[in-house]
Design a protein around this motif. Structure first.
Motif, PDB file in Angstrom:
ATOM      1  N   CYS A 556       0.848  -1.198   0.000  1.00 55.03           N
ATOM      2  CA  CYS A 556       0.000   0.000   0.000  1.00 55.03           C
ATOM      3  C   CYS A 556       0.882   1.247   0.000  1.00 55.03           C
ATOM      4  N   CYS A 576      -6.833   5.564   2.853  1.00 57.49           N
ATOM      5  CA  CYS A 576      -6.816   4.863   1.567  1.00 57.49           C
ATOM      6  C   CYS A 576      -7.100   5.814   0.397  1.00 57.49           C
ATOM      7  N   CYS A 582      -3.692  -3.073  -3.444  1.00 61.10           N
ATOM      8  CA  CYS A 582      -3.825  -4.168  -2.466  1.00 61.10           C
ATOM      9  C   CYS A 582      -4.643  -5.312  -3.061  1.00 61.10           C
TER      10      CYS A 582
END
Ligand SMILES: Cc1cc2nc3c(=O)[nH]c(=O)nc-3n(C[C@H](O)[C@H](O)[C@H](O)COP(=O)(O)O)c2cc1C
Ligand code: SF4
Ligand code: SF4
Ligand code: SF4
Ligand code: FES
Lengths: 594, 159
Positions: A556, A576, A582
């Motif tokens: 990430c 995020c 991912c």
């Protein structure tokens, strides 16, 4: 020009490329250099040779015409040594001869009929004699010896052939207009700009059967009384340009082009002009400006090119496929051609089938076939057996049609009535995971960028449309946006100068009409039903499936994932950035989109 | 598309040669500019001026033509040019993710060149190989069926 004793044609069909055709080319060149043969043997790219699925990557060696199949770069040193140094054909690499004949270009699938593509993959495009062996230039001979220009025009008119470049104007009638114009000089132009994304029918014809286009142009030139012609080919197609130049040279040598063609006193010559990457240059008036060395901007019509075209002289402009049909119509007759297709749309049409369909690639089908037959019978259905959502026809100025239209017959009028267009033949199939608002936004990005900017409705209007669509995709859609979009579509359509602006609203208008609920979900529920628009989705880890392998956390880019080794991980939605990495790296399908 | 370093090549010589090969007429303007672009990687303003002088076309018109076409660059480009197909067929089969990854790896946007002049990232419309989309072309190498994971490996092949 260098003289080579042998030519190796490597198929760069997409399937072959996928299987390593370019590595084969590199390996061949390396080995030829290593063996000191590079000045004697030339490696060339060609389009499909046989069935790429069976044979790819494959090559043909001329002059012998030996077809080697299923090659890997490791085979090349041995092959070069045996074939080119020792002169021995390597049987174990040879393609099964019978299959080549049966399955060139992939055998026509159910419901396919090959007229325009009949020679593709069958003849060597760089050898005019191959074309002649398939009755090539017979139509030209017939026209020059037995027919008056009026008779030629009459035959083409009666066949019902309509322009394959988009608008579908009756070809014979267009020729007649140009014939009727009085002038000391007339021109013939072939529109090989093929800018529509996803469309590569013209490219295949130019690369595999260039003489059929050239022959069609010579016949057109005779019919209207032109002496000079241009093929305007996009520079993104370097192989097509090369093939065309070779073909033109050979046609001159055989007396089909140049002064006093076949001793009949008729003279006509051809030149290739390259585009420089501007979509709008496919529009006929822009294309002519570009040939003249100016900015490729459309101008108002009338005057039509048939009256005032290149350098102000009468000019006939047709698409590649339109010309490629002509020799067959002359040879087999107008009635034969008119026996295929529907009442108003005769003959066959090539399409480039792309997107979420099992068999992508070129197809040629009789007009009047239904979309369902194209998607399911010819295309083999939707990839991964997902559901069908829409089919986009006609390129960036076309529209998206939903499943209700699957039984629509494909002809010029039906498509237009349904809110799309025939265009030049791009067809993009979309499955249920496609977001139609995103697709509309996407097409608008294209037209916005390609608008030449000459007229305001198109330049500003498409930008406004794009802004609103972008906003909706970003989750900032507001009440009233749908109405604003509709109004803009109307204004742009009616007030733009050329076909680009007039057609630009089609993707938006058609999706608004048939997929309105998706717009509403984006605007009012801040939800993207297809789970595509980034601002409207979240990535989540399913704790039960997660093995705690830590791969996602390590990949990430913003460290949004936390969790102990061997324990379920968690994504912090506030950190995020929804890049999707991912999900790509997780080997356990533990990450889902909500 | 050439990506050779412009240094060492004399732009004026390239221009004169291109004009000589194609001829001094207006209709050859675009082929001439394409030739210079190919030889030099882009067309610097000095080159445009020389074309205008030799063909006797107003400078403004030469500039306006050169900036109209996508394939003619008037800015210096990177050593390697990445063409990314942004057309619908590639887009629907995963082009979007590839594009994101490309931008992320290179840290530049469409039409930009990296500060070290190694990469230029250019979007193009359909390259006619949609059957194997998503498609990227680096210099003259074509990559089909590209997935985001492949990007770092592909980029690593160039220096
Ligand atoms: C923006 C725009 C792009 C076009 N692109 C093409 C093209 O790539 N190829 C083509 O043959 N016609 C294209 N056309 C249509 C041409 O203007 C013209 O109608 C066509 O070449 C005529 O040939 P036909 O009668 O054989 O169809 C385009 C039109 C517009 C408005
Ligand atoms: S409609 Fe668009 S592309 Fe056509 S002339 Fe106007 S601005 Fe240019
Ligand atoms: S990569 Fe998948 S399995 Fe591994 S920790 Fe992340 S979510 Fe869990
Ligand atoms: S989507 Fe991207 S930013 Fe979000 S958690 Fe996954 S890797 Fe991190
Ligand atoms: S759409 Fe990408 S190559 Fe055609």
């Amino acid at each position: 020009m260098a003289f080579y004793r042998s030519h190796v044609l490597v198929s760069v069909d997409p399937e072959c490329v996928k299987r390593g055709a370019h590595q084969i080319i590199d390996a061949l060149n390396d080995e030829l250099v290593a063996q000191g043969l590079i000045d004697e043997i030339q490696v060339l790219e060609t389009s499909r040779i046989g069935d790429p699925v069976l044979f790819g990557p494959d090559i043909i060696v001329y002059p012998e015409g030996v077809h080697y199949a299923c090659l890997s770069p490791d085979d090349i040193p041995y092959l070069v040594e045996e074939h080119f140094l020792k002169g021995r054909i390597v049987e174990k690499f040879r393609a099964q001869e019978k299959k080549i004949v049966d399955e060139e270009l992939g055998a026509p699938k159910a419901k396919e009929v090959r007229v325009v593509l009949r020679n593709c993959g069958v003849i060597d495009p760089n050898n005019i004699e191959d074309y002649i062996a398939e009755d090539g230039y017979m139509a030209l001979a017939k026209v020059l010896s037995d027919m008056t220009p009026e008779q030629v025009i009459d035959e083409v008119t009666r066949s019902g052939l309509r322009g394959r470049g988009g608008a579908g104007f009756l070809t014979g009638r267009k020729w007649q207009f140009c014939r009727n114009s009085q002038a000391d000089m007339k021109y013939i132009v072939c529109n090989a700009d093929e800018g529509d994304p996803g469309a590569f029918m013209n490219r295949r014809v130019l690369e595999s059967d260039p003489h059929s286009v050239i022959e069609g142009m010579i016949i057109a030139a005779y019919a209207i009384g032109a002496r000079q012609g241009y093929i305007y080919c996009r520079a993104e197609y370097p192989l097509a340009v090369k093939t065309l130049n070779i073909a033109i040279k050979q046609a001159r040598e055989f007396g089909f082009l140049g002064e006093n063609i076949l001793g009949t006193g008729f003279s006509f010559d051809l030149e290739v002009r390259q585009g420089a990457g501007a979509f709008v240059c496919g529009e006929e008036t822009a294309l002519m400006a570009s040939i003249e060395g100016r900015r490729g901007e459309p101008r108002p019509r009338p005057p039509f090119p048939a009256v005032s075209g290149l350098w102000g002289k009468p000019t006939n402009i047709n698409n590649v496929e339109t010309y490629a049909n002509v020799p067959q119509i002359i040879l087999k007759g107008a009635d034969w051609f008119a026996s295929m297709g529907t009442e108003k749309s005769k003959g066959t049409k090539t399409f480039a089938l792309a997107g979420d369909v099992k068999h992508t690639g070129l197809i040629e089908v009789p007009l009047g076939i239904t979309l369902r037959e194209i998607v399911y019978d010819v295309g083999g259905g939707i990839k991964d057996d997902k559901g069908f959502k829409a089919i986009q026809t006609g390129g960036p100025m076309g529209g998206c049609l939903p499943a209700e239209f699957l039984d629509l017959p494909v002809d010029y009028e039906s498509l237009t009535q349904a809110g799309s267009i025939m265009g030049s033949g791009g067809m993009v199939v979309m499955d249920e995971e496609t977001c139609m608002v995103d697709i509309a936004r996407f097409f608008m990005e294209f037209t916005q960028e390609e608008s030449c900017g000459k007229c305001t409705p198109c330049r500003i209007g498409t930008r406004r449309l794009l802004e609103i669509l972008t906003r909706i995709c970003e989750g900032k859609g507001e009440d009233g946006d749908i109405e604003r979009l509709e109004e803009l579509c109307d204004q742009i359509r009616t007030a733009s100068l050329c076909g680009l602006g007039q057609g630009a609203p089609n993707p938006v208008a058609s999706t608004l009409k048939y997929f309105r609920h998706e717009y509403e979900a984006h605007i009012y529920e801040k939800r993207c039903p297809a789970k595509v628009c980034r601002a409207l989705i979240t990535y989540e880890i399913v704790p039960e499936t997660c093995t705690g392998c830590t791969v996602c956390a390590r990949n990430c880019p913003v460290n949004a994932i936390t969790g102990e080794r061997r324990q379920p991980h968690k994504i912090d939605p506030d950190i995020c950035v929804r890049c999707g990495i991912c999900m790509q790296v997780c080997n356990f399908n533990a990450i889902v989109i909500n | 598309m050439s990506n050779e370093q412009p240094n060492g090549k004399n732009i004026l010589e390239i221009v004169r040669h291109a004009v000589e090969v194609h001829g001094k007429t207006r209709e050859e303007l675009i082929p001439i500019l394409q030739e210079i672009n190919r030889q030099y990687g882009f067309i610097p303003s000095q080159g445009l001026e020389e074309v205008a002088r030799l063909l006797q076309i107003p400078k403004s018109q030469v500039f306006s033509v050169a900036t109209f076409y996508h394939m003619l660059n008037v800015k210096e480009m990177g050593r390697h040019i990445i063409l990314f197909c942004e057309s619908a067929p590639c887009h629907v089969v995963g082009g979007r993710e590839v594009w994101r990854r490309l931008k992320q790896e290179l840290k530049i946007d469409a039409g930009e060149t990296t500060p070290d002049k190694k990469w230029s990232l250019v979007t193009v419309s359909c390259l006619g190989v949609c059957g194997v989309g998503p498609v990227i072309v680096i210099d003259e190498d074509m990559y089909g069926n590209v997935t985001p994971e492949m990007i770092p490996d592909i980029l690593a092949r160039y220096n």
